[in-house]
Design an enzyme around this catalytic site. Structure first.
Site, PDB file in Angstrom:
ATOM      1  N   GLU A 144       0.836  -1.200   0.000  1.00 32.08           N
ATOM      2  CA  GLU A 144       0.000   0.000   0.000  1.00 32.08           C
ATOM      3  C   GLU A 144       0.872   1.251   0.000  1.00 32.08           C
ATOM      4  O   GLU A 144       1.723   1.427   0.883  1.00 32.08           O
ATOM      5  CB  GLU A 144      -0.916   0.029   1.229  1.00 32.08           C
ATOM      6  N   CYS A 145       0.669   2.106  -0.985  1.00 34.25           N
ATOM      7  CA  CYS A 145       1.296   3.420  -1.075  1.00 34.25           C
ATOM      8  C   CYS A 145       2.829   3.308  -1.058  1.00 34.25           C
ATOM      9  O   CYS A 145       3.430   3.087  -2.104  1.00 34.25           O
ATOM     10  CB  CYS A 145       0.778   4.335   0.033  1.00 34.25           C
ATOM     11  N   ALA A 146       3.467   3.426   0.099  1.00 35.26           N
ATOM     12  CA  ALA A 146       4.918   3.261   0.145  1.00 35.26           C
ATOM     13  C   ALA A 146       5.316   1.896  -0.393  1.00 35.26           C
ATOM     14  O   ALA A 146       6.340   1.751  -1.064  1.00 35.26           O
ATOM     15  CB  ALA A 146       5.429   3.429   1.571  1.00 35.26           C
TER      16      ALA A 146
END
Length: 458
Positions: free
Chosen positions: A340-342
């Site tokens: 997720e994201c990072a």
């Protein structure tokens, strides 16, 4: 029969930037020093403030977000997070009545707002007032906040950043006019500013000893200028539901316990405490490691790459070439990977010119534009987490962007319609990999965790 729930105060403000985090963190620390066991909470999807809360409380900071998990789970999550505690401190989000933007909502308080959570808990609100620029008209502000939503009780105020003894006297008189108790008066200080960056405060895990010092300073400040006895006397809650139980959410698993590696350390600080609890309940052996310096734990069968600030650590992440190859091999072998994201940025080909894992054939860059907001999304591709057609509510919060929204060999993870009526496809699915900018709360979709651990068993 369910016992009486732990009393709480909800720390809110008329607007962002009023000093909620300083007051809430300092209050948690001051109460703990004075002998209380304090349960810390944050309203909304924020990952950073709970890190400071956790330092102050000596136990994990947790989130209460009605948008991501539904209002019915707030009480059970509160009971789960307050086990063994004398009092809870709940820090709000933005202004008291602010939350998910929905013009169709006819209620006075927005969904996901601090006011909604306070109402669910049956807990009083303590308003933090940034006193700069306020004088007698503060009485009108307090009158409006006290009467706007009948389901919310303003139990008192903490006057923050007060400039002088005369300023305090004027503000106290304004509070007296509308019958709102003053619980504390905090002077205007500049040395307590906690270092921040593009998404808010620097996470406590990155700030290290300086974060501990900042929490100690906040605790000193609040202990000296807030009536802790009055706060304790004010605290209340009327949650009647039983505590949330991760085992009940995913069912008991007594067979093999696959190793699920979870990235942590300074670059991957955005996560919910319940995520690890659900993984463990689903039968995983969760092992946290630091991608800046460490390799995958022995026997890793699945990988969780949560959010964080990889753009601040791209050089060190790129330098750990052994781990990058291990992650590529894991993905090529079809192992489940939840990013997720990072995590998405780490799986990309490059981040600001630094080589990453290359599991997803896209390049990422840091920019000035903030992407922020809740998303009502539907899963498009079959993955190790979601079946096609599953609907979730998630949250985006990033300043990076991808040079291309497409990657060879990958299907889209999510689809949704933005406020302007268009159509968005986002994220990537390839084999066991599910990579996306969208943050989800696992409590809102516990079945996805059970599916992920089942996939890890092979």
């Amino acid at each position: 029969m369910v016992s009486v729930s732990t009393p709480a105060v909800v720390i809110a403000a008329p607007a962002s930037g009023s000093g909620k985090t300083t007051v809430a963190t300092g209050l948690i620390g001051a109460l703990r020093r004075s002998g209380s066991s304090v349960a810390p909470f944050k309203v909304g999807p924020d990952y950073i403030d709970p890190g400071y809360h956790g330092l102050a409380a000596g136990r994990p900071g947790r989130n209460l977000d009605t948008v991501l998990v539904g209002p019915d789970r707030i009480g059970p999550l509160y009971r789960h997070g307050t086990g063994g505690c004398d009092i809870a401190v709940v820090e709000g989000v933005m202004g008291l009545f602010d939350g998910k933007i929905d013009e169709a909502n006819s209620q006075p308080s927005a969904e996901g707002s601090t006011a909604q959570v306070a109402s669910i808990l049956g807990s009083p609100v303590v308003l933090v007032i940034d006193a700069r620029g306020h004088s007698q008209s503060l009485a009108a502000v307090l009158h409006g906040f006290a009467t706007y939503d009948a389901g919310v009780r303003i139990g008192g105020v903490i006057l923050n950043r007060v400039g002088s003894a005369r300023h305090e006297q004027v503000l106290r008189h304004a509070c007296d006019k509308v019958g709102v108790a003053v619980l504390g008066v905090v002077p205007r200080l500049t040395e307590l500013e906690v270092p921040s960056r593009h998404l808010g405060l620097i996470p406590a895990a990155e700030h290290g000893a300086a974060a501990v010092a900042a929490v100690d300073a906040m605790s000193d400040l609040i202990a000296s200028h807030v009536d802790l006895g009055a706060v304790r006397a004010l605290a209340a809650s009327n949650v009647s539901s039983a505590a949330w139980d991760p085992v009940a959410e995913v069912g008991e698993h007594c067979d093999s316990r696959p190793v699920v590696a979870m990235a942590g350390g300074p670059a991957f600080t955005f996560g919910y405490a319940e995520h690890r609890e659900l993984l463990t309940a689903a039968g995983a052996d969760v092992q946290v490691f630091d991608p800046l310096h460490e390799e995958l734990p022995a026997g890793t069968a699945a990988l969780v790459l949560p959010g964080g600030f990889p753009e601040e650590h791209a050089v060190d992440l790129a330098a750990n070439t052994v781990l990058l190859q291990q992650v590529r091999d894991l993905a090529d072998g079809g192992a489940p990977i939840h990013a997720e994201c990072a995590g998405l940025l780490y799986l990309a080909r490059s981040l600001d010119g630094h080589s990453m894992a290359g599991v997803v054939g896209v390049d990422a860059t840091f920019g000035k534009r903030l992407t922020l907001g809740y998303r009502e999304a539907v899963a498009i591709s079959e993955s190790s987490l979601f079946d096609p057609g599953v609907r979730v509510t998630g949250h985006e919060f990033h300043r990076t962007s991808l040079v291309s929204a497409d990657a060879d060999g990958c299907g889209s993870a999510w689809g949704w319609r933005p406020w302007d009526g268009g159509s968005v496809r986002e994220g990537f699915v390839r084999g066991g990999v599910h990579a996306s900018y969208l943050h989800t709360h696992p409590v809102g979709q516990p079945e996805s965790i059970a599916k992920f651990v089942d996939a890890a068993r092979g």
